[in-house]
Design a protein around this motif. Structure first.
Motif, PDB file in Angstrom:
ATOM      1  N   SER A  97       0.813  -1.222   0.000  1.00 24.15           N
ATOM      2  CA  SER A  97       0.000   0.000   0.000  1.00 24.15           C
ATOM      3  C   SER A  97       0.842   1.267   0.000  1.00 24.15           C
ATOM      4  O   SER A  97       0.414   2.293  -0.520  1.00 24.15           O
ATOM      5  CB  SER A  97      -0.946   0.013   1.196  1.00 24.15           C
ATOM      6  OG  SER A  97      -0.226   0.109   2.406  1.00 24.15           O
ATOM      7  N   SER A  98       2.042   1.214   0.556  1.00 24.98           N
ATOM      8  CA  SER A  98       2.871   2.420   0.623  1.00 24.98           C
ATOM      9  C   SER A  98       3.897   2.510  -0.498  1.00 24.98           C
ATOM     10  O   SER A  98       4.663   3.478  -0.553  1.00 24.98           O
ATOM     11  CB  SER A  98       3.585   2.479   1.980  1.00 24.98           C
ATOM     12  OG  SER A  98       4.466   1.388   2.118  1.00 24.98           O
ATOM     13  N   ALA A  99       3.924   1.534  -1.391  1.00 25.21           N
ATOM     14  CA  ALA A  99       4.916   1.526  -2.468  1.00 25.21           C
ATOM     15  C   ALA A  99       4.671   2.661  -3.456  1.00 25.21           C
ATOM     16  O   ALA A  99       3.535   2.947  -3.821  1.00 25.21           O
ATOM     17  CB  ALA A  99       4.879   0.178  -3.192  1.00 25.21           C
ATOM     18  N   ASP A 100       5.753   3.284  -3.871  1.00 26.20           N
ATOM     19  CA  ASP A 100       5.707   4.292  -4.937  1.00 26.20           C
ATOM     20  C   ASP A 100       5.977   3.545  -6.240  1.00 26.20           C
ATOM     21  O   ASP A 100       7.126   3.222  -6.553  1.00 26.20           O
ATOM     22  CB  ASP A 100       6.763   5.371  -4.684  1.00 26.20           C
ATOM     23  CG  ASP A 100       6.730   6.483  -5.718  1.00 26.20           C
ATOM     24  OD1 ASP A 100       5.989   6.369  -6.726  1.00 26.20           O
ATOM     25  OD2 ASP A 100       7.458   7.472  -5.508  1.00 26.20           O
ATOM     26  N   LEU A 101       4.906   3.253  -6.966  1.00 24.30           N
ATOM     27  CA  LEU A 101       5.033   2.414  -8.167  1.00 24.30           C
ATOM     28  C   LEU A 101       5.909   3.058  -9.228  1.00 24.30           C
ATOM     29  O   LEU A 101       6.633   2.360  -9.940  1.00 24.30           O
ATOM     30  CB  LEU A 101       3.653   2.086  -8.725  1.00 24.30           C
ATOM     31  CG  LEU A 101       2.740   1.277  -7.801  1.00 24.30           C
ATOM     32  CD1 LEU A 101       1.405   0.995  -8.478  1.00 24.30           C
ATOM     33  CD2 LEU A 101       3.391  -0.007  -7.369  1.00 24.30           C
ATOM     34  N   GLU A 102       5.850   4.383  -9.362  1.00 28.26           N
ATOM     35  CA  GLU A 102       6.671   5.062 -10.380  1.00 28.26           C
ATOM     36  C   GLU A 102       8.146   4.944 -10.037  1.00 28.26           C
ATOM     37  O   GLU A 102       8.968   4.692 -10.922  1.00 28.26           O
ATOM     38  CB  GLU A 102       6.253   6.525 -10.494  1.00 28.26           C
ATOM     39  CG  GLU A 102       4.899   6.705 -11.140  1.00 28.26           C
ATOM     40  CD  GLU A 102       4.517   8.181 -11.257  1.00 28.26           C
ATOM     41  OE1 GLU A 102       5.415   9.051 -11.255  1.00 28.26           O
ATOM     42  OE2 GLU A 102       3.310   8.443 -11.360  1.00 28.26           O
ATOM     43  N   ALA A 127       9.573   2.685  -8.011  1.00 29.02           N
ATOM     44  CA  ALA A 127      10.001   1.286  -7.957  1.00 29.02           C
ATOM     45  C   ALA A 127      10.175   0.697  -9.345  1.00 29.02           C
ATOM     46  O   ALA A 127      11.083  -0.097  -9.568  1.00 29.02           O
ATOM     47  CB  ALA A 127       8.994   0.460  -7.161  1.00 29.02           C
ATOM     48  N   GLY A 128       9.315   1.074 -10.265  1.00 28.45           N
ATOM     49  CA  GLY A 128       9.380   0.505 -11.605  1.00 28.45           C
ATOM     50  C   GLY A 128       9.225  -1.000 -11.552  1.00 28.45           C
ATOM     51  O   GLY A 128       8.334  -1.523 -10.897  1.00 28.45           O
ATOM     52  N   ALA A 129      10.122  -1.726 -12.216  1.00 32.21           N
ATOM     53  CA  ALA A 129      10.072  -3.187 -12.246  1.00 32.21           C
ATOM     54  C   ALA A 129      10.960  -3.811 -11.176  1.00 32.21           C
ATOM     55  O   ALA A 129      11.077  -5.037 -11.107  1.00 32.21           O
ATOM     56  CB  ALA A 129      10.481  -3.693 -13.615  1.00 32.21           C
ATOM     57  N   ASN A 130      11.579  -2.979 -10.343  1.00 30.70           N
ATOM     58  CA  ASN A 130      12.465  -3.506  -9.299  1.00 30.70           C
ATOM     59  C   ASN A 130      11.663  -4.175  -8.184  1.00 30.70           C
ATOM     60  O   ASN A 130      10.587  -3.697  -7.818  1.00 30.70           O
ATOM     61  CB  ASN A 130      13.308  -2.377  -8.691  1.00 30.70           C
ATOM     62  CG  ASN A 130      14.254  -1.770  -9.708  1.00 30.70           C
ATOM     63  OD1 ASN A 130      14.770  -2.467 -10.567  1.00 30.70           O
ATOM     64  ND2 ASN A 130      14.463  -0.472  -9.612  1.00 30.70           N
ATOM     65  N   ARG A 178      11.118 -12.399   5.851  1.00 31.92           N
ATOM     66  CA  ARG A 178      11.427 -11.349   4.881  1.00 31.92           C
ATOM     67  C   ARG A 178      11.109 -11.859   3.493  1.00 31.92           C
ATOM     68  O   ARG A 178      10.851 -13.043   3.298  1.00 31.92           O
ATOM     69  CB  ARG A 178      12.883 -10.940   4.984  1.00 31.92           C
ATOM     70  CG  ARG A 178      13.820 -12.072   4.618  1.00 31.92           C
ATOM     71  CD  ARG A 178      15.241 -11.689   4.770  1.00 31.92           C
ATOM     72  NE  ARG A 178      16.074 -12.835   4.412  1.00 31.92           N
ATOM     73  CZ  ARG A 178      17.349 -12.781   4.283  1.00 31.92           C
ATOM     74  NH1 ARG A 178      17.989 -11.653   4.469  1.00 31.92           N
ATOM     75  NH2 ARG A 178      18.038 -13.855   3.953  1.00 31.92           N
ATOM     76  N   GLY A 179      11.143 -10.953   2.527  1.00 34.00           N
ATOM     77  CA  GLY A 179      10.872 -11.359   1.159  1.00 34.00           C
ATOM     78  C   GLY A 179      10.974 -10.192   0.208  1.00 34.00           C
ATOM     79  O   GLY A 179      11.416  -9.099   0.571  1.00 34.00           O
ATOM     80  N   ALA A 180      10.538 -10.443  -1.017  1.00 34.20           N
ATOM     81  CA  ALA A 180      10.563  -9.419  -2.062  1.00 34.20           C
ATOM     82  C   ALA A 180       9.244  -9.466  -2.828  1.00 34.20           C
ATOM     83  O   ALA A 180       8.793 -10.531  -3.241  1.00 34.20           O
ATOM     84  CB  ALA A 180      11.733  -9.650  -3.007  1.00 34.20           C
ATOM     85  N   ILE A 181       8.649  -8.305  -2.984  1.00 30.29           N
ATOM     86  CA  ILE A 181       7.394  -8.171  -3.724  1.00 30.29           C
ATOM     87  C   ILE A 181       7.732  -7.867  -5.176  1.00 30.29           C
ATOM     88  O   ILE A 181       8.519  -6.970  -5.458  1.00 30.29           O
ATOM     89  CB  ILE A 181       6.532  -7.043  -3.121  1.00 30.29           C
ATOM     90  CG1 ILE A 181       6.185  -7.391  -1.667  1.00 30.29           C
ATOM     91  CG2 ILE A 181       5.276  -6.822  -3.946  1.00 30.29           C
ATOM     92  CD1 ILE A 181       5.613  -6.235  -0.870  1.00 30.29           C
ATOM     93  N   THR A 182       7.130  -8.628  -6.070  1.00 32.71           N
ATOM     94  CA  THR A 182       7.341  -8.421  -7.503  1.00 32.71           C
ATOM     95  C   THR A 182       5.983  -8.384  -8.194  1.00 32.71           C
ATOM     96  O   THR A 182       4.960  -8.690  -7.591  1.00 32.71           O
ATOM     97  CB  THR A 182       8.199  -9.558  -8.108  1.00 32.71           C
ATOM     98  OG1 THR A 182       7.576 -10.802  -7.819  1.00 32.71           O
ATOM     99  CG2 THR A 182       9.606  -9.555  -7.524  1.00 32.71           C
ATOM    100  N   ALA A 183       6.006  -8.040  -9.454  1.00 31.42           N
ATOM    101  CA  ALA A 183       4.784  -8.000 -10.277  1.00 31.42           C
ATOM    102  C   ALA A 183       3.696  -7.183  -9.589  1.00 31.42           C
ATOM    103  O   ALA A 183       2.542  -7.590  -9.524  1.00 31.42           O
ATOM    104  CB  ALA A 183       4.294  -9.413 -10.599  1.00 31.42           C
ATOM    105  N   LEU A 184       4.068  -6.023  -9.081  1.00 30.45           N
ATOM    106  CA  LEU A 184       3.133  -5.145  -8.387  1.00 30.45           C
ATOM    107  C   LEU A 184       2.379  -4.307  -9.416  1.00 30.45           C
ATOM    108  O   LEU A 184       2.975  -3.527 -10.150  1.00 30.45           O
ATOM    109  CB  LEU A 184       3.893  -4.247  -7.403  1.00 30.45           C
ATOM    110  CG  LEU A 184       3.105  -3.310  -6.522  1.00 30.45           C
ATOM    111  CD1 LEU A 184       2.055  -4.054  -5.711  1.00 30.45           C
ATOM    112  CD2 LEU A 184       4.048  -2.571  -5.587  1.00 30.45           C
ATOM    113  N   ASN A 185       1.082  -4.527  -9.503  1.00 29.59           N
ATOM    114  CA  ASN A 185       0.241  -3.828 -10.479  1.00 29.59           C
ATOM    115  C   ASN A 185      -0.916  -3.144  -9.770  1.00 29.59           C
ATOM    116  O   ASN A 185      -1.518  -3.711  -8.866  1.00 29.59           O
ATOM    117  CB  ASN A 185      -0.319  -4.813 -11.520  1.00 29.59           C
ATOM    118  CG  ASN A 185       0.783  -5.433 -12.353  1.00 29.59           C
ATOM    119  OD1 ASN A 185       1.603  -4.730 -12.925  1.00 29.59           O
ATOM    120  ND2 ASN A 185       0.823  -6.756 -12.391  1.00 29.59           N
TER     121      ASN A 185
END
Length: 147
Positions: free
Chosen positions: A73-78, A80-83, A95-102
């Motif tokens: 919810s707090s991610a700045d999609l612009e 972050a891009g594809a990272n 811990r982990g990594a979130i990917t494919a955030l749309n």
């Protein structure tokens, strides 16, 4: 001169029966029987041993879901891009990594779908989820399932 007669070999003394050797195993066997088998009431039979269910892990997974929801919810999609977006839960050590955030709008409701890894003491797993902003403001995890 006749040869000297040798005395017959001494017989070993009979070993007395050692009652402690016999009694201790019997007493231990008696102590290992359950109180419930003796018909004593008030014994908690709800406890089971020898099995590990999911119940102890649920609070940790719920805590991780809340951490992931907050990161999504707090991610700045612009920016972050594809990272991948890293997350960590200090309460559980996961811990982990979130990917494919749309992000998408569903009838005016803002939603973000994602995949994430979850590394914890019980292993590594991948999940897919969706969090949406409620009408009152906070984000809510609508879907979170293992892949």
């Amino acid at each position: 001169m006749p040869p000297e007669r040798q005395a017959p070999p001494a017989r070993p003394a009979k070993m007395p029966l050692k009652w402690p050797v016999v009694l201790v195993p019997l007493l231990l066997a008696a102590c290992s029987s359950t109180v419930d088998s003796l018909g004593v009431s008030g014994v908690d039979t709800a406890s089971l041993t020898g099995s590990a269910g999911l119940a102890p892990q649920e609070p940790e997974k719920l805590s991780d879901q809340a951490t992931i929801r907050d990161a999504v919810s707090s991610a700045d999609l612009e920016a972050a891009g594809a990272n991948p977006l890293a997350w960590a839960n200090t309460e559980t050590g996961s811990r982990g990594a979130i990917t494919a955030l749309n992000e998408r709008r569903d009838g005016g409701k803002l939603c973000r779908s994602f995949t994430t890894s979850r590394e914890s003491y019980d292993g590594v797993a991948m999940y897919a989820g969706e969090a949406c902003k409620t009408e009152s403001g906070p984000w809510r995890m609508l879907d979170f399932k293992p892949l």
